[in-house]
Motif scaffolding. Structure first.
Motif, PDB file in Angstrom:
ATOM      1  N   VAL A  29       0.863  -1.182   0.000  1.00 25.99           N
ATOM      2  CA  VAL A  29       0.000   0.000   0.000  1.00 25.99           C
ATOM      3  C   VAL A  29       0.902   1.235   0.000  1.00 25.99           C
ATOM      4  CG1 VAL A  29      -1.743   1.304   1.251  1.00 25.99           C
ATOM      5  CG2 VAL A  29      -1.840  -1.202   1.229  1.00 25.99           C
ATOM      6  N   VAL A  30       0.828   2.009  -1.061  1.00 26.84           N
ATOM      7  CA  VAL A  30       1.685   3.185  -1.230  1.00 26.84           C
ATOM      8  C   VAL A  30       0.803   4.364  -1.624  1.00 26.84           C
ATOM      9  CG1 VAL A  30       3.705   4.142  -2.407  1.00 26.84           C
ATOM     10  CG2 VAL A  30       3.550   1.671  -2.019  1.00 26.84           C
ATOM     11  N   GLU A  31       0.991   5.492  -0.963  1.00 20.81           N
ATOM     12  CA  GLU A  31       0.215   6.681  -1.306  1.00 20.81           C
ATOM     13  C   GLU A  31       0.718   7.259  -2.637  1.00 20.81           C
ATOM     14  OE1 GLU A  31       1.398  10.266   1.230  1.00 20.81           O
ATOM     15  OE2 GLU A  31       2.156   8.580   2.394  1.00 20.81           O
ATOM     16  N   PRO A  32      -0.084   8.101  -3.302  1.00 21.86           N
ATOM     17  CA  PRO A  32       0.343   8.636  -4.599  1.00 21.86           C
ATOM     18  C   PRO A  32       1.709   9.317  -4.571  1.00 21.86           C
ATOM     19  CG  PRO A  32      -1.978   9.060  -4.265  1.00 21.86           C
ATOM     20  CD  PRO A  32      -1.470   8.498  -2.969  1.00 21.86           C
ATOM     21  N   ALA A  33       1.992  10.109  -3.523  1.00 24.18           N
ATOM     22  CA  ALA A  33       3.302  10.761  -3.445  1.00 24.18           C
ATOM     23  C   ALA A  33       4.417   9.725  -3.374  1.00 24.18           C
ATOM     24  CB  ALA A  33       3.355  11.680  -2.222  1.00 24.18           C
ATOM     25  N   GLY A  34       4.205   8.675  -2.591  1.00 24.65           N
ATOM     26  CA  GLY A  34       5.221   7.636  -2.459  1.00 24.65           C
ATOM     27  C   GLY A  34       5.416   6.842  -3.728  1.00 24.65           C
ATOM     28  N   ALA A  35       4.346   6.733  -4.520  1.00 25.48           N
ATOM     29  CA  ALA A  35       4.418   5.967  -5.766  1.00 25.48           C
ATOM     30  C   ALA A  35       4.916   6.788  -6.947  1.00 25.48           C
ATOM     31  CB  ALA A  35       3.041   5.392  -6.094  1.00 25.48           C
ATOM     32  N   ALA A  36       5.227   8.062  -6.725  1.00 20.38           N
ATOM     33  CA  ALA A  36       5.681   8.919  -7.823  1.00 20.38           C
ATOM     34  C   ALA A  36       6.921   8.351  -8.508  1.00 20.38           C
ATOM     35  CB  ALA A  36       5.971  10.332  -7.302  1.00 20.38           C
ATOM     36  N   VAL A  37       7.801   7.712  -7.727  1.00 20.07           N
ATOM     37  CA  VAL A  37       9.018   7.150  -8.314  1.00 20.07           C
ATOM     38  C   VAL A  37       8.691   5.985  -9.237  1.00 20.07           C
ATOM     39  CG1 VAL A  37      10.597   7.926  -6.509  1.00 20.07           C
ATOM     40  CG2 VAL A  37       9.323   5.789  -6.187  1.00 20.07           C
ATOM     41  N   VAL A  38       7.694   5.181  -8.875  1.00 25.44           N
ATOM     42  CA  VAL A  38       7.270   4.087  -9.745  1.00 25.44           C
ATOM     43  C   VAL A  38       6.612   4.658 -10.998  1.00 25.44           C
ATOM     44  CG1 VAL A  38       5.772   2.052  -9.923  1.00 25.44           C
ATOM     45  CG2 VAL A  38       7.002   2.519  -7.790  1.00 25.44           C
ATOM     46  N   ALA A  39       5.858   5.737 -10.830  1.00 27.43           N
ATOM     47  CA  ALA A  39       5.266   6.413 -11.986  1.00 27.43           C
ATOM     48  C   ALA A  39       6.351   6.875 -12.957  1.00 27.43           C
ATOM     49  CB  ALA A  39       4.431   7.606 -11.523  1.00 27.43           C
ATOM     50  N   ALA A  40       7.463   7.383 -12.423  1.00 27.23           N
ATOM     51  CA  ALA A  40       8.570   7.825 -13.283  1.00 27.23           C
ATOM     52  C   ALA A  40       9.182   6.649 -14.034  1.00 27.23           C
ATOM     53  CB  ALA A  40       9.634   8.530 -12.449  1.00 27.23           C
ATOM     54  N   LEU A  41       9.332   5.525 -13.363  1.00 31.56           N
ATOM     55  CA  LEU A  41       9.876   4.332 -14.019  1.00 31.56           C
ATOM     56  C   LEU A  41       8.977   3.866 -15.157  1.00 31.56           C
ATOM     57  CD1 LEU A  41      11.005   2.374 -10.832  1.00 31.56           C
ATOM     58  CD2 LEU A  41      12.524   3.311 -12.586  1.00 31.56           C
ATOM     59  N   MET A  42       7.668   3.969 -14.956  1.00 29.05           N
ATOM     60  CA  MET A  42       6.713   3.535 -15.967  1.00 29.05           C
ATOM     61  C   MET A  42       6.591   4.544 -17.102  1.00 29.05           C
ATOM     62  SD  MET A  42       3.805   2.180 -13.285  1.00 29.05           S
ATOM     63  CE  MET A  42       2.625   1.642 -14.523  1.00 29.05           C
ATOM     64  N   GLN A  43       6.615   5.830 -16.768  1.00 34.07           N
ATOM     65  CA  GLN A  43       6.401   6.881 -17.770  1.00 34.07           C
ATOM     66  C   GLN A  43       7.637   7.176 -18.606  1.00 34.07           C
ATOM     67  OE1 GLN A  43       4.264  10.340 -16.271  1.00 34.07           O
ATOM     68  NE2 GLN A  43       5.256  11.677 -17.764  1.00 34.07           N
ATOM     69  N   HIS A  44       8.819   6.913 -18.033  1.00 31.17           N
ATOM     70  CA  HIS A  44      10.071   7.231 -18.737  1.00 31.17           C
ATOM     71  C   HIS A  44      10.918   5.973 -18.924  1.00 31.17           C
ATOM     72  CE1 HIS A  44       9.127  11.475 -18.087  1.00 31.17           C
ATOM     73  NE2 HIS A  44       8.961  11.222 -16.803  1.00 31.17           N
ATOM     74  N   PRO A  45      10.451   4.982 -19.684  1.00 31.57           N
ATOM     75  CA  PRO A  45      11.220   3.747 -19.865  1.00 31.57           C
ATOM     76  C   PRO A  45      12.562   4.010 -20.531  1.00 31.57           C
ATOM     77  CG  PRO A  45       9.411   3.867 -21.440  1.00 31.57           C
ATOM     78  CD  PRO A  45       9.200   4.980 -20.462  1.00 31.57           C
TER      79      PRO A  45
END
Length: 404
Positions: free
Chosen positions: A279-295
């Motif tokens: 369980v990760v809040e949106p702010a905490g998941a921002a790094v995963v979002a970067a990994l997904m958005q910037h392959p």
């Protein structure tokens, strides 16, 4: 240009680490095999969402409050926060025997509010946005003598957060890139200070929500710049203006700051929940979002810090639904079929045979576009992803249905 200031040293961070022994936990490092293919090498998640109080904030808060004199601690401390810093200050104060008063926005999530009170803080709700809450907390300190504990703009805060960087170097010694969710800059500044002191070649990247990103403009201007407005689900990193101390660390030590969309944030929260069982809040998941958005944008081995896991269950439900929509897991379509008995049953039977879960059905004969003897059937479906959506639509068209 702002006046250069002294940056936090590795000695200060090492002292903070010694101080935090027995107070904070060395959070685990999870291998994210599902993200490896996007960057051609190992990707690890540093799980600060599993830290005490559910985020990294206890590290800096305890270091800062411990550094106060006995006389200052006797006057009590005051803080302003949407949640994570509030909980860190409340617990740290309780452990150190200081009275804490915390101001939170009027619409602060109930779980964060309850947790902050549970750690022993006297909580006041004030202001529609965090800037108003912050101003009231500062005014309270001036009236009462309570020491204001800034969420990111202080050397002790940055030194405490820097202990995350020391742990990363021990857990993944060959790390090449570290991604850090960035609001005010205390965590990314501390991690960069710790890492660059011993491994200057490691690339430290800050990640901000696209619609609440104060650092790109500030770095371009050479000084902190205030945003006119912010809109993001990632309230933990929604900071309208960098502090002078944290800005100096980011400007001098952080290699790059990237941004991520709201769509990427929701998909990242869903991925952490589904694939990592975290369980990760949106702010905490921002790094995963970067990994997904910037392959392919980051050199492995990569460590991404999941900075917090304190999320309102109601918000989490909305984020999951949005994440599934953004990830192509929901399909909405409308079919035009003959208006005769059994037509709806035939459509649902065909859809079911393709492994699709029907969420909602609407059957309507009222439309100016319909010919006599026709009916519209609107379907909301849960699918396995974008390819499955296309497969379902093609199959229905091949069966002779008009698909809108």
């Amino acid at each position: 240009m702002i006046r250069p200031m002294r940056l936090v040293s590795i000695e200060q961070i090492l002292q903070a680490r010694k101080l935090l022994e027995g107070v904070t936990r060395k959070t685990p490092m999870e291998h994210a095999s599902d993200l490896r293919s996007l960057h051609g090498g190992p990707v690890y998640l540093k799980c600060e969402n599993l830290q005490r109080t559910g985020s990294f904030k206890i590290r800096g808060a305890y270091t800062r409050i411990h550094g106060l004199s006995e006389e200052e601690r006797a006057r009590g401390v005051v803080a302003a926060s949407a949640g994570n810093h509030a909980q860190g200050v409340a617990l740290a104060s309780s452990l150190l025997g200081a009275k804490s008063t915390v101001f939170m926005p009027e619409r602060a999530p109930l779980p964060k509010l309850a947790a902050t009170k549970g750690y022993g803080a006297d909580v006041h709700l004030h202001g529609a946005v965090l800037e108003e809450t912050l101003a009231e907390a500062i005014a309270f300190g001036e009236r009462t003598g309570a020491v204001f504990i800034h969420p990111f703009d202080h050397e002790d805060i940055i030194a405490g957060q820097g202990t995350v960087g020391l742990e990363i170097l021990e857990q993944v010694p060959d790390v090449e890139t570290i991604l850090v969710a960035t609001g005010g800059g205390g965590l990314v500044g501390g991690v960069a200070a710790a890492v660059k002191a011993t491994r200057p070649g490691v690339r430290v990247v800050g990640v901000q929500a696209q619609d609440a990103a104060a650092y790109p403009a500030s770095l371009a201007a050479g000084k902190p710049i205030r945003l006119k407005e912010m809109h993001t689900m990632a309230d933990g990193i929604a900071v309208g203006e960098p502090g002078k101390v944290s800005y100096a660390h980011v400007a001098d030590l952080v290699d790059e700051v990237v941004t991520v969309t709201e769509e990427s944030l929701s998909r990242a929260v869903l991925l952490c929940l589904e694939r990592r069982k975290l369980v990760v809040e949106p702010a905490g998941a921002a790094v995963v979002a970067a990994l997904m958005q910037h392959p392919g944008a980051f050199t492995p081995p990569i460590v991404a810090i999941l900075s917090g896991g304190n999320v309102d269950p109601l918000l989490l439900l909305q984020i999951i639904q949005r994440g599934m929509t953004d990830g192509g897991r929901y399909l909405k379509l409308r079919l035009r079929v003959p208006d005769r008995p059994g037509s709806l049953v035939a459509v649902l039977s065909r859809v079911s045979s393709m492994g699709v879960n029907v969420i909602d059905v609407e059957h309507s004969r009222i439309s100016g576009a319909l010919a006599i003897g026709e009916v519209d059937i609107s379907l909301a479906l849960e699918t396995r992803g974008p390819e499955h959506c296309e497969e379902v639509a093609r199959a229905l068209q091949a069966a002779g249905y008009t698909v809108v």
